[in-house]
Write a protein that holds these residues in place. Structure first.
Motif, PDB file in Angstrom:
ATOM      1  N   ALA A 289       0.813  -1.214   0.000  1.00  0.00           N
ATOM      2  CA  ALA A 289       0.000   0.000   0.000  1.00  0.00           C
ATOM      3  C   ALA A 289       0.847   1.264   0.000  1.00  0.00           C
ATOM      4  O   ALA A 289       0.453   2.282  -0.576  1.00  0.00           O
ATOM      5  CB  ALA A 289      -0.928  -0.007   1.210  1.00  0.00           C
ATOM      6  N   VAL A 293       1.996   1.193  -4.318  1.00  0.00           N
ATOM      7  CA  VAL A 293       0.850   1.972  -4.795  1.00  0.00           C
ATOM      8  C   VAL A 293       1.099   3.468  -4.680  1.00  0.00           C
ATOM      9  O   VAL A 293       0.918   4.227  -5.638  1.00  0.00           O
ATOM     10  CB  VAL A 293      -0.427   1.570  -4.017  1.00  0.00           C
ATOM     11  CG1 VAL A 293      -1.609   2.429  -4.458  1.00  0.00           C
ATOM     12  CG2 VAL A 293      -0.729   0.098  -4.223  1.00  0.00           C
ATOM     13  N   GLU A 294       1.532   3.923  -3.507  1.00  0.00           N
ATOM     14  CA  GLU A 294       1.685   5.358  -3.271  1.00  0.00           C
ATOM     15  C   GLU A 294       3.107   5.859  -3.476  1.00  0.00           C
ATOM     16  O   GLU A 294       3.365   7.056  -3.352  1.00  0.00           O
ATOM     17  CB  GLU A 294       1.233   5.696  -1.840  1.00  0.00           C
ATOM     18  CG  GLU A 294      -0.211   5.334  -1.539  1.00  0.00           C
ATOM     19  CD  GLU A 294      -1.206   6.132  -2.367  1.00  0.00           C
ATOM     20  OE1 GLU A 294      -0.822   7.213  -2.868  1.00  0.00           O
ATOM     21  OE2 GLU A 294      -2.353   5.676  -2.511  1.00  0.00           O
ATOM     22  N   ASN A 303       2.805   6.506   6.178  1.00  0.00           N
ATOM     23  CA  ASN A 303       2.255   5.170   5.959  1.00  0.00           C
ATOM     24  C   ASN A 303       1.606   4.668   7.252  1.00  0.00           C
ATOM     25  O   ASN A 303       2.288   4.490   8.261  1.00  0.00           O
ATOM     26  CB  ASN A 303       3.371   4.219   5.526  1.00  0.00           C
ATOM     27  CG  ASN A 303       2.854   2.898   5.005  1.00  0.00           C
ATOM     28  OD1 ASN A 303       1.820   2.421   5.418  1.00  0.00           O
ATOM     29  ND2 ASN A 303       3.606   2.296   4.090  1.00  0.00           N
ATOM     30  N   VAL A 705      -3.690  -3.894   3.805  1.00  0.00           N
ATOM     31  CA  VAL A 705      -3.689  -3.071   2.591  1.00  0.00           C
ATOM     32  C   VAL A 705      -5.000  -2.298   2.468  1.00  0.00           C
ATOM     33  O   VAL A 705      -5.014  -1.099   2.133  1.00  0.00           O
ATOM     34  CB  VAL A 705      -3.469  -3.957   1.341  1.00  0.00           C
ATOM     35  CG1 VAL A 705      -3.706  -3.162   0.070  1.00  0.00           C
ATOM     36  CG2 VAL A 705      -2.057  -4.527   1.348  1.00  0.00           C
ATOM     37  N   GLN A 706      -6.111  -2.964   2.743  1.00  0.00           N
ATOM     38  CA  GLN A 706      -7.412  -2.304   2.653  1.00  0.00           C
ATOM     39  C   GLN A 706      -7.533  -1.167   3.660  1.00  0.00           C
ATOM     40  O   GLN A 706      -8.081  -0.104   3.350  1.00  0.00           O
ATOM     41  CB  GLN A 706      -8.531  -3.327   2.861  1.00  0.00           C
ATOM     42  CG  GLN A 706      -8.651  -4.327   1.721  1.00  0.00           C
ATOM     43  CD  GLN A 706      -9.530  -5.513   2.069  1.00  0.00           C
ATOM     44  OE1 GLN A 706     -10.036  -5.621   3.209  1.00  0.00           O
ATOM     45  NE2 GLN A 706      -9.717  -6.429   1.126  1.00  0.00           N
ATOM     46  N   GLU A 707      -6.994  -1.384   4.859  1.00  0.00           N
ATOM     47  CA  GLU A 707      -7.065  -0.342   5.876  1.00  0.00           C
ATOM     48  C   GLU A 707      -6.189   0.859   5.508  1.00  0.00           C
ATOM     49  O   GLU A 707      -6.605   2.021   5.665  1.00  0.00           O
ATOM     50  CB  GLU A 707      -6.647  -0.901   7.236  1.00  0.00           C
ATOM     51  CG  GLU A 707      -6.491   0.127   8.341  1.00  0.00           C
ATOM     52  CD  GLU A 707      -7.759   0.942   8.579  1.00  0.00           C
ATOM     53  OE1 GLU A 707      -7.618   2.083   9.074  1.00  0.00           O
ATOM     54  OE2 GLU A 707      -8.868   0.458   8.280  1.00  0.00           O
ATOM     55  N   VAL A 708      -4.985   0.592   5.030  1.00  0.00           N
ATOM     56  CA  VAL A 708      -4.097   1.680   4.619  1.00  0.00           C
ATOM     57  C   VAL A 708      -4.726   2.470   3.465  1.00  0.00           C
ATOM     58  O   VAL A 708      -4.729   3.717   3.463  1.00  0.00           O
ATOM     59  CB  VAL A 708      -2.717   1.139   4.217  1.00  0.00           C
ATOM     60  CG1 VAL A 708      -1.857   2.242   3.606  1.00  0.00           C
ATOM     61  CG2 VAL A 708      -2.007   0.527   5.415  1.00  0.00           C
ATOM     62  N   ALA A 709      -5.276   1.755   2.487  1.00  0.00           N
ATOM     63  CA  ALA A 709      -5.923   2.429   1.354  1.00  0.00           C
ATOM     64  C   ALA A 709      -7.126   3.252   1.822  1.00  0.00           C
ATOM     65  O   ALA A 709      -7.380   4.355   1.314  1.00  0.00           O
ATOM     66  CB  ALA A 709      -6.351   1.396   0.309  1.00  0.00           C
ATOM     67  N   ARG A 710      -7.873   2.712   2.789  1.00  0.00           N
ATOM     68  CA  ARG A 710      -9.033   3.455   3.310  1.00  0.00           C
ATOM     69  C   ARG A 710      -8.605   4.769   3.953  1.00  0.00           C
ATOM     70  O   ARG A 710      -9.226   5.815   3.728  1.00  0.00           O
ATOM     71  CB  ARG A 710      -9.781   2.593   4.329  1.00  0.00           C
ATOM     72  CG  ARG A 710     -11.039   3.267   4.888  1.00  0.00           C
ATOM     73  CD  ARG A 710     -11.543   2.552   6.126  1.00  0.00           C
ATOM     74  NE  ARG A 710     -10.622   2.674   7.246  1.00  0.00           N
ATOM     75  CZ  ARG A 710     -10.533   3.775   8.013  1.00  0.00           C
ATOM     76  NH1 ARG A 710     -11.278   4.843   7.759  1.00  0.00           N
ATOM     77  NH2 ARG A 710      -9.676   3.808   9.012  1.00  0.00           N
ATOM     78  N   PHE A 712      -5.894   6.515   3.377  1.00  0.00           N
ATOM     79  CA  PHE A 712      -5.448   7.448   2.331  1.00  0.00           C
ATOM     80  C   PHE A 712      -6.645   8.033   1.578  1.00  0.00           C
ATOM     81  O   PHE A 712      -6.664   9.226   1.243  1.00  0.00           O
ATOM     82  CB  PHE A 712      -4.525   6.737   1.338  1.00  0.00           C
ATOM     83  CG  PHE A 712      -3.136   6.495   1.856  1.00  0.00           C
ATOM     84  CD1 PHE A 712      -2.546   7.365   2.759  1.00  0.00           C
ATOM     85  CD2 PHE A 712      -2.408   5.383   1.446  1.00  0.00           C
ATOM     86  CE1 PHE A 712      -1.258   7.152   3.239  1.00  0.00           C
ATOM     87  CE2 PHE A 712      -1.117   5.154   1.922  1.00  0.00           C
ATOM     88  CZ  PHE A 712      -0.548   6.043   2.819  1.00  0.00           C
ATOM     89  N   ARG A 713      -7.631   7.192   1.320  1.00  0.00           N
ATOM     90  CA  ARG A 713      -8.785   7.624   0.533  1.00  0.00           C
ATOM     91  C   ARG A 713      -9.669   8.597   1.316  1.00  0.00           C
ATOM     92  O   ARG A 713     -10.135   9.606   0.777  1.00  0.00           O
ATOM     93  CB  ARG A 713      -9.602   6.407   0.110  1.00  0.00           C
ATOM     94  CG  ARG A 713     -10.800   6.732  -0.781  1.00  0.00           C
ATOM     95  CD  ARG A 713     -11.522   5.471  -1.231  1.00  0.00           C
ATOM     96  NE  ARG A 713     -12.070   4.709  -0.101  1.00  0.00           N
ATOM     97  CZ  ARG A 713     -11.568   3.559   0.342  1.00  0.00           C
ATOM     98  NH1 ARG A 713     -10.508   3.020  -0.227  1.00  0.00           N
ATOM     99  NH2 ARG A 713     -12.126   2.930   1.367  1.00  0.00           N
TER     100      ARG A 713
END
Length: 881
Positions: A289, A293-294, A303, A705-710, A712-713
């Protein structure tokens, strides 16, 4: 006082001095090293009540210097990592305490149900006329209930488990205590001092765990032996019959002690699996993540998973490794003691000779202590500068001699240890002794018709100690050659130069471990061709990088397995399974140095992360990166030691199980239907285990990964540095996932040998253990080395040492670097979860089988509840017997 009594007293005194003094010295030296680390002050207040935002920049108008701002952030990061580590350990150990209570009760009940000495012996009802009593089946489950044996084995299990927990906790707390201090030492303006002091801080932190673990585990084992010797007084039995004699007491004492290794190994399994899932869920999640990705740098404070990643470095590589190697020490020691306790000559010299395996570990402590000063005071770490051509121009590359210093540690400890071992062997072992004996079983069955003659020969007994009548010197005087194929063969092996053979077996393991460590370094260090080729493979993408990494891991298995095969052949040829167990202890004899080197790696990894998150200067990060890169290699070396020793320990435990199950004299036929079938099933188990742990890491990483993306989003200001991420939520994800997912693999390993022995019998267990050992050791080596090489290939690129075809440097953020990150991500669960945990798979299954061997024998005469036939002629429908 007779000559024999004087000699026995002197040996007993020497025994106490060697074991107790070395154990105490190890603990005292660990405390001294801790004080050295503690002397490095971060600030006047190292645990502030307020939380300093990691992303805050220092205010030039506040009067606070840049260094003060950095130090404030370092203290805050250090405190968060420490809290996260404590939270995980407490959550994990609560489950472990429940397991200890439940499984300890199981151990006590099942061992009590199958005690291996007659009830009369426990009650002290011995015949005083030296005659053999009536025949009795010691494994008759209807008449045997030995609460003393079961209770002592349960107590050993609890002590071993608690000692394993203490070992992991000490290592974890010291590691998180030292990480920021290592960073601070790297911030010094004097370059030479910064290199030396930062290395010393991390290395001494590793030493705290190494010496405390060795000292505590040695002393706890010795204390248990002394307590149990009061209950089973080996050297003061003056009544002899088939149940009351030194050999029976010796065997029973050390069978009860085997629970010590079982306790250590079960906790190590949960520590390795749980810690491995925790650290790799955070690491993989942070890499995918954040980096991929970033495009965030390593350990970027933006992060959300970065703190969990740093906590995880300690959870798996420190607490897990400490418990793992403590388990190896306990199991190797127990295996050697169980086997040696059946040798009449060794038993005839009393407890100081029987506990010879403890001396190997004991003398290793001062040897490792002396060699540690080479790294910290004599051959110290220095910064180096070398030149490299880039676009036909010479550029300076800054590096250090860390890897050389650490290799010198291993080599020096091995050389000195070799020199001190032979005097220990000659002092405590008899010149001649026999192994693989079945005297106890034949006595208990009333099968030795000349026993009355031996016991009634008063002329022979005059001037001898009670236990000395069991020496083959006396038995042979009656004209009985115990090693020939007579009607009642007693022992399979008679050794004429025992101390020399023991010395050769030990140094085979010692030097074999050293060579395996250096071979591991060759395949995983960025200084050598294999890892450099792996880094070059990233030029064509992640797929070729993964293909090369897998090939590297498979190839790295060849030489270590050849070395292990040579060690096993030599030691087995000389002293049977006793020699194999001594070889395992030889490999573990410099355990303090190995642990110091291994813990050094995670401390430096955390130090680098703290330097990045706190905003330290680039020069500081360069130092911590160099220390960390060397730490990755030394971690791989440590894993090589752990895997090699685990293989030898597992084989030694297998030998002890075979001895305890009365299969040593007849041998095991692997071509029997039951044995061969379970050989294949045993080979399958490491693959099943690996699948479970790898999938667990994958599932936990997906949540991360889903939590990190959340985050950031939903909060774009995190990427701009205006808002601090929610680190605690990521820590909670790793903690919950690891605790939930560690249970199924643990139950697989613990229950499989028990169910096999109960349902299918001891010969099925033999096939299961042999298959698991052969499969697991090779899988563990390939997985650990592939993962280590992928990690260092990534660091090789990040350091700017990989050039494209035109001579341009392929730096961070390039396609090659992204491909290397993918390879590193694939390798993370291999090298830090599945690979290391396979060590415990092969050891734990073997120690469980040993502890429950007598119970298996009570079930249908060792054939299991199903009673399936194991002989082809009796089971094939077309064959007439």
């Amino acid at each position: 006082m007779g000559l024999h009594a004087v000699v026995a007293t002197n040996m007993d005194t020497a025994s106490v001095i060697v074991v107790v003094a070395c154990g105490v010295v190890g603990i005292v030296f660990a405390v001294a090293l801790l004080l050295c680390v503690k002397a490095i002050k971060l600030t006047d207040d190292e645990a502030p009540d307020h939380q300093t935002a990691l992303l805050d920049k220092s205010d030039p108008d506040s009067g606070e210097s840049q260094d003060e701002s950095v130090m404030g952030k370092m203290v805050n990061i250090y405190s968060i990592i420490q809290r996260g580590a404590k939270a995980f350990l407490w959550a994990e150990y609560k489950l472990c305490f429940i397991f200890i209570a439940i499984f300890g009760a199981v151990v006590g009940v099942l061992v009590s149900h199958s005690g291996s000495v007659n009830a009369a012996a426990q009650a002290g009802n011995f015949s005083q006329n030296f005659t053999v009593g009536p025949s009795s089946d010691p494994y008759d489950m209807d008449s045997q209930w030995h609460g003393m044996a079961g209770g002592l084995t349960c107590a050993s299990f609890v002590v071993g488990a608690l000692t394993s927990i203490a070992s992991g906790y000490i290592g974890m707390m010291v590691a998180v205590f030292s990480n920021a201090r290592t960073t601070k030492q790297a911030m010094q303006q004097d370059e030479d001092k910064a290199w030396r002091d930062s290395f010393n801080a991390a290395f001494r932190a590793g030493g705290v765990m190494g010496y405390s673990l060795c000292g505590i585990s040695l002393l706890m084992c010795y204390i248990l032996i002394r307590i149990y010797n009061v209950i089973y007084p080996i050297s003061s039995v003056f009544a002899f019959n088939q149940y009351g004699n030194p050999l029976s007491y010796s065997a029973q004492l050390f069978e009860c002690l085997a629970g010590y290794g079982l306790g250590g190994s079960t906790i190590a399994l949960f520590g390795r699996v749980g810690g491995g899932i925790y650290t790799k869920a955070a690491d993989v999640g942070a890499d995918l993540a954040g980096k991929v990705v970033e495009n965030l740098p390593e350990d970027d404070p933006r992060n959300p998973a970065v703190i969990a990643d740093n906590v995880g470095d300690n959870v798996g590589d420190v607490a897990g490794m400490g418990s793992d190697l403590f388990g190896s020490f306990g199991e190797a020691t127990c295996a050697a003691l169980v086997i040696s306790s059946l040798s009449p000559e060794i038993v005839s010299q009393g407890l100081p000779s029987i506990i010879f395996p403890l001396y190997i570990s004991a003398v290793g402590i001062p040897v490792c202590m002396l060699t540690s000063f080479i790294a910290t005071n004599i051959w110290t770490v220095k910064g180096t500068v070398h030149k490299k051509l880039v676009h036909d121009k010479e550029v300076e590359v800054h590096d250090s001699n860390v890897e050389t210093v650490l290799k010198v540690q291993l080599l020096a400890a091995t050389i000195i240890m070799t020199a001190v071992l032979y005097p220990v062997c000659t002092t405590f072992l008899p010149k001649e002794f026999s192994m693989d004996c079945t005297i106890i079983e034949q006595l208990q069955a009333g099968a030795i018709p000349w026993f009355d003659g031996l016991m009634s020969n008063t002329a022979m007994l005059t001037g001898a100690s009670s236990s000395n009548v069991w020496s083959f010197t006396y038995i042979n005087k009656l004209g009985v050659n115990v090693t020939d194929s007579i009607a009642y063969p007693l022992c399979a092996t008679h050794v004429v130069d025992g101390p020399l053979y023991a010395f050769i077996s030990i140094i085979c393991g010692l030097w074999g471990g050293c060579i395996i460590g250096f071979i591991t370094e060759f395949y995983t260090s960025k200084s050598y061709k294999p890892t450099q080729e792996l880094a070059s493979s990233t030029k064509t993408g992640a797929a070729t990088n993964i293909i090369y990494g897998l090939a590297l891991g498979y190839q790295s298995v060849i030489i270590p397995i050849i070395i292990l095969a040579i060690i096993i052949y030599v030691s087995f040829y000389l002293l049977g399974m006793f020699g194999v167990s001594l070889a395992a202890l030889g490999m573990l004899s410099i355990l303090a140095t190995c642990l110091a080197i291994d813990v050094y790696g995670p401390v430096c990894d955390n130090a680098g992360g703290i330097a990045e998150m706190a905003g330290c200067e680039e020069a500081v990060r360069d130092k911590t990166d160099a220390l960390d890169a060397a730490g990755n290699t030394t971690a791989a070396i440590g894993k090589g030691f752990a895997i090699g020793s685990a293989a030898l320990v597992s084989l030694a435990l297998f030998g002890a199980f075979v001895t305890r199950a009365n299969l040593a004299s007849a041998g095991i036929n692997m071509l029997e239907p039951m044995t061969f079938s379970f050989l294949l099933l045993g080979c399958m188990l490491p693959y099943f285990f690996t699948a479970m742990t790898m999938k667990s890491v994958g599932q936990a990483a997906m949540k991360m990964v889903q939590e990190v993306a959340r985050q950031f989003r939903e909060n774009p200001h995190i990427m701009t540095g205006e808002v601090q991420p929610d680190y605690d939520l990521c820590i909670a994800i790793s903690t919950d996932a690891s605790l939930q997912q560690m249970i199924p693999p643990g139950l697989l390993v613990i229950l499989t040998p028990i169910l096999t022995g109960v349902l299918f019998g001891i010969e099925a267990v033999c096939g299961l253990l042999a298959g698991a050992l052969v499969s697991a050791v090779q899988m563990a080596i390939s997985q650990s080395n592939s993962g280590g090489a992928w990690d260092n290939a990534k660091k090789y690129i990040e350091k700017g040492e990989l050039l494209d075809d035109d001579g341009n440097v392929l730096e961070k953020g390039s396609d090659s670097h992204k491909a290397a990150v993918v390879g590193d991500t694939v390798g993370d669960p291999l090298k830090d979860t599945s690979g290391p945990a396979l060590n415990i798979v092969m050891k734990l299954m073997a120690i469980i089988s040993l502890v429950f061997a007598n119970f298996f024998l009570t079930i249908n005469n060792g054939q299991g509840a199903f009673g399936l036939p194991n002989t082809q002629a009796n089971s094939h429908p077309l064959v007439t017997p």
